[in-house]
Design an enzyme around this catalytic site. Structure first.
Site, short mmCIF file in Angstrom:
data_model
loop_
_atom_site.label_atom_id
_atom_site.label_comp_id
_atom_site.label_asym_id
_atom_site.label_seq_id
_atom_site.Cartn_x
_atom_site.Cartn_y
_atom_site.Cartn_z
N CYS A 96 -30.41 8.30 32.22
CA CYS A 96 -30.84 7.02 31.64
C CYS A 96 -29.62 6.10 31.48
CB CYS A 96 -31.51 7.32 30.29
SG CYS A 96 -32.15 5.87 29.46
N ASP A 143 0.83 -1.20 0.00
CA ASP A 143 0.00 0.00 0.00
C ASP A 143 0.87 1.26 0.00
OD1 ASP A 143 -2.00 -1.78 0.15
OD2 ASP A 143 -2.77 -1.15 2.12
N CYS A 159 -35.66 4.12 32.01
CA CYS A 159 -35.67 5.14 33.07
C CYS A 159 -37.03 5.79 33.29
CB CYS A 159 -34.62 6.21 32.77
SG CYS A 159 -35.07 7.27 31.40
N ASP A 211 -27.83 -7.76 -6.92
CA ASP A 211 -28.88 -6.89 -6.39
C ASP A 211 -28.29 -5.54 -6.01
OD1 ASP A 211 -31.35 -6.12 -5.64
OD2 ASP A 211 -31.39 -7.23 -3.76
N CYS A 271 -39.61 5.77 28.49
CA CYS A 271 -38.38 5.01 28.27
C CYS A 271 -38.42 3.73 29.12
CB CYS A 271 -37.18 5.86 28.66
SG CYS A 271 -35.63 4.95 28.57
N LYS A 284 -27.88 -12.74 -10.59
CA LYS A 284 -28.59 -11.47 -10.71
C LYS A 284 -28.18 -10.62 -9.51
CE LYS A 284 -33.09 -9.54 -11.79
NZ LYS A 284 -33.01 -8.39 -10.90
N ARG A 344 -29.84 4.10 -14.85
CA ARG A 344 -30.87 3.58 -15.74
C ARG A 344 -31.94 4.64 -16.03
NH1 ARG A 344 -35.77 0.93 -15.49
NH2 ARG A 344 -36.04 -0.50 -17.22
N CYS A 367 -35.36 9.04 24.03
CA CYS A 367 -35.49 9.28 25.46
C CYS A 367 -34.66 10.53 25.76
CB CYS A 367 -34.96 8.10 26.27
SG CYS A 367 -34.75 8.53 28.01
N TYR A 408 -22.04 -6.98 -16.89
CA TYR A 408 -22.74 -8.16 -17.41
C TYR A 408 -23.20 -8.10 -18.86
CZ TYR A 408 -26.74 -5.39 -15.75
OH TYR A 408 -27.64 -4.40 -15.53
N LYS A 446 -36.21 -15.20 -10.08
CA LYS A 446 -36.04 -14.52 -8.79
C LYS A 446 -36.23 -15.48 -7.63
CE LYS A 446 -37.36 -10.13 -8.81
NZ LYS A 446 -36.90 -8.79 -8.58
N PHE A 472 2.22 1.93 -3.35
CA PHE A 472 1.14 2.46 -4.20
C PHE A 472 0.92 3.94 -3.90
CE2 PHE A 472 -3.20 3.46 -5.27
CZ PHE A 472 -3.40 2.83 -6.49
N ASP A 473 0.85 4.26 -2.61
CA ASP A 473 0.61 5.66 -2.23
C ASP A 473 1.73 6.58 -2.71
OD1 ASP A 473 -1.75 5.06 -1.09
OD2 ASP A 473 -0.99 4.94 0.96
N GLU A 526 -26.08 -16.58 -15.23
CA GLU A 526 -25.30 -15.66 -14.39
C GLU A 526 -26.06 -15.34 -13.11
OE1 GLU A 526 -24.81 -12.08 -16.65
OE2 GLU A 526 -24.18 -13.21 -18.41
S1 IVH Z 1 -28.91 -8.41 -18.19
C1 IVH Z 1 -29.94 -6.37 -21.93
N1 IVH Z 1 -27.56 -9.56 -16.27
O1 IVH Z 1 -31.48 -6.82 -13.29
C2 IVH Z 1 -29.38 -6.69 -20.62
N2 IVH Z 1 -29.10 -7.86 -15.69
O2 IVH Z 1 -34.60 -6.32 -14.29
C3 IVH Z 1 -30.41 -6.74 -19.58
N3 IVH Z 1 -29.17 -7.36 -13.28
O3 IVH Z 1 -31.87 -3.61 -14.38
C4 IVH Z 1 -29.91 -6.98 -18.24
N4 IVH Z 1 -27.66 -8.83 -12.69
O4 IVH Z 1 -29.63 -4.07 -13.46
C5 IVH Z 1 -28.49 -8.64 -16.58
N5 IVH Z 1 -26.28 -10.66 -14.69
C6 IVH Z 1 -27.19 -9.74 -15.00
C7 IVH Z 1 -27.80 -8.93 -14.02
C8 IVH Z 1 -28.77 -8.00 -14.40
C9 IVH Z 1 -28.48 -7.88 -12.26
C10 IVH Z 1 -30.19 -6.30 -13.13
C11 IVH Z 1 -30.09 -5.20 -14.13
C12 IVH Z 1 -31.49 -4.93 -14.61
C13 IVH Z 1 -32.32 -5.84 -13.81
C14 IVH Z 1 -33.33 -6.50 -14.70
#
Ligand code: IVH
Length: 670
Positions: A433, A33, A412, A116, A409, A114, A135, A427, A224, A315, A36-37, A112
């Protein structure tokens, strides 16, 4: 321009980018580190000396510092579609059948995770990041480039490769769970409300106007999907493998993060694996995404108005169980904040036994109409603490009416208060307290505050029970004779404790102020306040108007500080601590040296040649001026360096605020 400097800047930039990639994307640093710094400092210095060489994509931009006044709206070149959702094997099979109807050949699927978080679209031109856009409504998003640049796993300059000269790449910005947990630990220490979940916090952070804050939050990003004009790759999988070579963080091919299959069974196997394995991931996912791999097939399938036909999300159901809510109790935090807690019939959820769950606040209880004796649903999402998400009304047997939120509370007995616009009850009995008293002392002695060795939470409790400490001030009148008779208090530990207390008297004013535990006064705020006011007398005398003049001090903090110093007990505490010998004056060496800029508000923007931006800001403060984040009618001067944004310049012109150069400024202060 100096040729040597030009080459060295290029060299440092490329080295730093490489190390950054090794560290953040590959998890395999090859230098320390400190090394790097040192490289980063060298580059910073060169950029200051040669502002013409500074680049918006320089590795020095990772730390943030630029403020975005208002995020500009930008139209997406390729619309940001969403995905259609599915929740069962049947739905996946139906989707696959529909595909087979349009495509008369084998179909390969890529599976893949998804992620979150919050979706981001990145545009690269000639290997450089030029834009990062949220988006939005799918057609138009907001330009958050300045913030995106602080995310270390997003490359600013691509590694040499076969990337198209212009392309978009989409991904998901998210909070790693540990980073999120740390953020909440820090907030707890400050007595601030905790963030409920990583996704919303990531989204809020990305839209924060202060890129420095964004840099500190340490967001991450998985990419992705690659969008480009023309035929660059044959399929999605290859595009991701290539993107990896250019420096992007894409799912690793080992560990089942991304896989190929030809069948619905293969898809279900992937889904079943992650439905349970997701608990071990260091980040959150809410499902998996299945995509047709072949680009030609994707084109044949096409898009609907909302989503591509060639992809579908599966999902996961959030893990949720029903159990009986026996009793609602209340916890009191250091700042007096009350948290309602559901005491449950113990139940297994996501691998652990849950006995208690958060109920957040009175509004939440009222909204869900949660009553003692009810059968409730408990969920474990991204939150560390499980939460009650609903009531099974049909199972309601009790005659209990709506829950009456605590009026006093639980510790107390003092009537609770709730400020307008705030969700939490408090409180107000700060000095009487017990959990507040102990919490405050624990905060005061903590490492980041007074760092008192030889004292821990148990000892504090013991001393409190023995009637020896009732507030921070009483720590400084402890004597060996009082301590020695106590249990577990050998001579050596008493000595250590008293030495620790004595040593703390040398801690600087800013730590003392932080240690006092005034609501919303964290380490940074304490530093700003002590720098600005220098003495506790000046700080205590400041009215709200004066307080909000200080950089980064808003109404909420100003009010809290103002009120704290109006309280007689607090005034007495300061006096006791002053008499005990604690530091209540900022060390003068790095504070004000003149008053030539007294009361003047500056906006510093751009790249400078003799000073760094931070140095200039410090100079302004040293001479009595103050720094403000954005240009308004209250700004007195705009101190403009190279590459100041044209929109800022326009605004200054419009408001007729003098724009001065670095040289003008040096003249002003000399
Ligand atoms: S593909 C054309 N791949 O899920 C490409 N989306 O409702 C379309 N998301 O808003 C998306 N992981 O933000 C894709 N491996 C993944 C993803 C992914 C998360 C999210 C993405 C999108 C929402 C779809």
């Amino acid at each position: 321009m100096s040729i040597e400097a030009f080459h060295r800047v290029k060299e440092l930039t490329s080295e730093l980018n490489e190390h950054n990639h090794n560290y953040y994307v590959l998890n395999q640093p090859t230098i320390s580190d400190q090394e790097f710094d040192a490289l980063l400092k060298e580059l910073e210095k060169l950029e200051i000396e040669h502002p013409e060489l500074a680049d918006p994509n320089s590795p020095t931009k990772r730390v943030g510092g630029d403020i975005t006044d208002k995020f500009q709206k930008v139209a997406h070149r390729f619309p940001m579609l969403s995905l259609s959702n599915s929740y069962s094997k049947e739905e996946i099979a139906e989707w696959s059948d529909r595909i087979k109807k349009s495509i008369d050949e084998d179909v390969e699927y890529i599976m893949e995770l998804k992620y979150d978080g919050v979706a981001i679209s990145l545009t690269y031109e000639n290997g450089k990041l030029v834009r990062g856009v949220t988006r939005g409504d799918g057609a138009v998003g907001e330009d958050v480039t300045t913030n995106v640049r602080t995310i270390r796993t997003i490359p600013l300059n691509l590694k040499p490769g076969n990337y198209p000269s212009s392309f978009d790449i989409r991904g998901e910005i998210f909070f790693p769970l540990e980073t999120f947990a740390q953020l909440n630990r820090d907030r707890k220490e400050l007595g601030e409300e905790l963030y409920a979940n990583p996704r919303n916090t990531a989204s809020g952070t990305l839209k924060n106007q202060d890129s420095k804050l964004v840099a500190d939050r340490k967001l991450d990003c998985f990419l992705y999907y690659v969008f480009a004009d023309g035929e660059n790759f044959e399929n999605h999988f290859d595009s991701l493998l290539n993107a990896k070579e250019w420096g992007f963080k894409v799912p690793p091919t080992e560990g089942r993060y991304i896989e190929k299959t030809n069948s619905v069974d293969g898809i279900m196997d992937f889904i079943n694996h992650w439905d349970s394995a997701r608990k071990e991931l260091p980040f959150e996912i809410d499902g998996v995404v299945i995509k047709v791999n072949d680009y030609r097939q994707q084109r044949v399938l096409g898009l609907t108005a909302k989503s591509p036909r060639w992809a579908i999300a599966y999902k996961f159901k959030a893990e949720r169980v029903a159990t009986v809510l026996h009793e609602i109790t209340y916890q009191v935090g250091r700042t007096g904040a009350i948290t309602p807690v559901a005491n449950l019939e113990p139940v297994q959820l996501a691998g652990t036994t849950v006995k208690r769950a958060s109920l957040h606040n009175a509004d939440q209880i009222e909204k869900l109409d949660i009553r003692e004796g009810d059968t409730v649903y408990v969920e474990k999402g991204g939150e560390i603490i499980p939460k009650v998400v609903g009531v099974e009304i049909s199972a309601r047997k009790t005659d209990n009416g709506p829950h009456q939120y605590a009026a006093v509370c639980p510790e107390c007995g003092t009537p609770l208060i709730r400020k307008e616009g705030e969700a939490q009850h408090y409180c107000p009995n700060e000095s009487g307290c017990p959990p507040q008293i102990l919490g405050r002392i624990e905060h005061f002695i903590s490492r980041k505050a007074m760092n008192i060795d030889g004292l821990g939470p148990e000892t504090i409790e013991q001393l409190h029970e023995a009637g020896l400490v009732s507030n921070i001030g009483s720590l400084y009148s402890l004597e060996a004779e009082q301590l020695l008779p106590l249990e577990r208090m050998a001579e050596r530990s008493v000595e250590k404790l008293l030495e620790g207390v004595e040593a703390s008297k040398a801690q600087p004013f800013r730590r003392v102020l932080f240690g006092l535990g005034i609501r919303y006064v964290g380490e940074t705020v304490a530093k700003k306040l002590t720098r600005h006011f220098e003495t506790v007398e000046a700080l205590a005398a400041a009215d709200i108007e004066t307080l909000v003049q200080v950089e980064e001090i808003g109404d909420r903090i100003a009010e809290s500080v103002f009120e704290w110093f109006r309280d007689e007990e607090n005034q007495l505490l300061v006096k006791v601590l002053q008499e005990a010998g604690l530091q209540f004056e900022e060390n003068r060496s790095d504070t004000q040296t003149s008053a030539v800029l007294e009361g003047k508000a500056f906006v510093v923007s751009g790249v400078f040649s003799q000073f760094s931006r931070d140095d200039l800001k410090a100079e302004i403060e040293k001479h009595g001026g103050r720094n403000v984040g954005s240009i308004s009618s209250k700004t007195d001067y705009v101190l403009a360096g190279d590459k100041m944004g044209p929109s800022k310049l326009k605004k200054a012109e419009k408001l007729e605020i003098p724009v001065i150069s670095e040289e003008d400024f040096i003249q002003m202060i000399s």
